[in-house]
Design an enzyme around this catalytic site. Structure first.
Site, PDB file in Angstrom:
ATOM      1  N   HIS A   1      -0.472   0.591  -3.809  1.00 26.63           N
ATOM      2  CA  HIS A   1       0.064  -0.278  -4.860  1.00 26.63           C
ATOM      3  C   HIS A   1      -0.038  -1.732  -4.418  1.00 26.63           C
ATOM      4  O   HIS A   1       0.137  -2.057  -3.242  1.00 26.63           O
ATOM      5  CB  HIS A   1       1.544   0.031  -5.116  1.00 26.63           C
ATOM      6  CG  HIS A   1       1.816   1.377  -5.702  1.00 26.63           C
ATOM      7  ND1 HIS A   1       0.837   2.182  -6.242  1.00 26.63           N
ATOM      8  CD2 HIS A   1       2.986   2.067  -5.846  1.00 26.63           C
ATOM      9  CE1 HIS A   1       1.395   3.301  -6.691  1.00 26.63           C
ATOM     10  NE2 HIS A   1       2.689   3.253  -6.460  1.00 26.63           N
TER      11      HIS A   1
ATOM     12  N   CYS B   1       8.540   3.865  -4.390  1.00 24.54           N
ATOM     13  CA  CYS B   1       7.422   3.363  -3.587  1.00 24.54           C
ATOM     14  C   CYS B   1       7.209   1.859  -3.747  1.00 24.54           C
ATOM     15  O   CYS B   1       7.064   1.125  -2.760  1.00 24.54           O
ATOM     16  CB  CYS B   1       6.139   4.114  -3.932  1.00 24.54           C
ATOM     17  SG  CYS B   1       5.806   4.259  -5.696  1.00 24.54           S
TER      18      CYS B   1
END
Length: 330
Positions: free
Chosen positions: A235, A126
């Site tokens: 994130h 990711c």
């Protein structure tokens, strides 16, 4: 088109189903796969009820495409079996990413390397995905020499147990499940995944090695520090990039603005910059705090944010499937 989602009850699996519905991915049959304890239970998708099936049963049904999000062990055991049955597997785990015989794909960057013979396709980490989406147009223009990245990663990257730990700590519940070795609320944990012999964590090494593989350039030097923080939604990454050639800041901003899947949010005068809460449930990669590193020549600082369950996992996997369909590779 027979489509399977393996790991359908997990955080990423549920997000995959949401993305499939939002993007109206074409299929005639859908098989939802989960662990043995969930087999026989029902899940609703697009107003229709589906019974959860076991992985062995679905393998025998030979779906055209199977999106795996059930962990590395499951992928190592079952992806080859699905591939042998004629299925194209798009795998979300780290199991196949650095296998030299498997492609590691972010469709808008290197989808063109896929062929009809690719039966197991790896979905990158990711934190790597969101970074390379922003780096690729800059690498093409100025050629990247070195990247220094520090990440600030959401608890959703760990899974349901981590979300539960954070929420319990916020409520003062101290005897709930612990996903981490330490409390996460009001804390920062500078460890994601296990440590390796060189002192880096596996997450850090993923970012280093996967960046080179996706960009198709092993000369790019990368160093990473990955950190878990008590947030939801996405994130964040502080990225320092050294180029071989000098750049113009306005041109950098224009390049990023015109890059598919990137949204530039960079207006310091009005306190506008990307944040996880703004990236939540969105598919784009958000870039801001674009500025020259005044301590080194040809060096740039950027702040990159994306929803790790979306572009960092589910959306990218579905985009790979869309690419296969569009280019008649399935």
């Amino acid at each position: 088109m027979k489509l399977a989602v393996v790991g359908a009850t997990g955080l990423v699996g549920q997000e995959i189903l949401k993305v499939l519905e939002e993007r109206s991915f074409p299929f005639n049959e859908l098989y939802l796969v989960a662990s043995a304890k969930s087999v026989g239970q029902s899940m609703t998708f697009k107003g229709k009820e589906y019974k959860i099936k076991g992985i062995e049963e679905v393998c025998k049904l030979a779906p055209d495409v199977a999106i795996f999000s059930a962990g590395g062990g499951t992928s190592l055991e079952w992806a080859p079996k699905f591939a042998e049955a004629g299925t194209i597997v798009i795998d979300n785990s780290s199991a196949w990413r650095m296998d030299p015989t498997k492609k590691l794909i972010v469709p808008e960057i290197n989808g063109n390397v896929l062929t009809i013979d690719d039966r197991i396709i790896a979905n990158p980490n990711c934190s790597t995905i969101q970074m390379v989406v922003a780096l690729k147009p800059l690498h093409d223009k100025y050629k990247i020499k070195r990247v220094v990245v520090s990440t600030y990663q959401s608890v959703t990257g760990t899974g349901v147990k981590a979300v539960e730990q954070l929420m319990n700590e916020r409520k003062g519940i101290t005897d709930g499940p612990m996903a981490y070795a330490y409390p996460i609320d009001l804390n920062v944990i500078p460890q994601i995944d296990v440590f390796t012999e060189n002192g880096y964590t596996k997450e850090e090494m993923k970012m280093i090695l996967e960046t080179q593989k996706i960009m198709g350039d092993n000369s790019i030097r990368v160093t990473a520090t990955t950190v878990r923080i008590p947030v939801m939604g996405g994130h964040s990454e502080s990225v320092n990039i050294e180029f071989e050639r000098d750049f113009d800041l306005a041109e950098v901003t224009e390049l990023l603005t015109n890059t598919e899947g990137v949204i530039v949010v960079d207006d310091p005068a009005n306190l506008k910059y990307p944040m996880p809460k703004d990236a939540h449930e969105k598919d784009e990669v958000f870039v801001g705090r674009i500025r020259r590193d005044e301590s080194l020549p040809n060096t740039l600082n950027m702040w990159i944010v994306a929803d790790n369950l979306r572009k960092g996992a589910a959306t990218n996997a579905v985009q790979i499937a869309e690419y296969l369909v569009k280019n008649e590779l399935v």
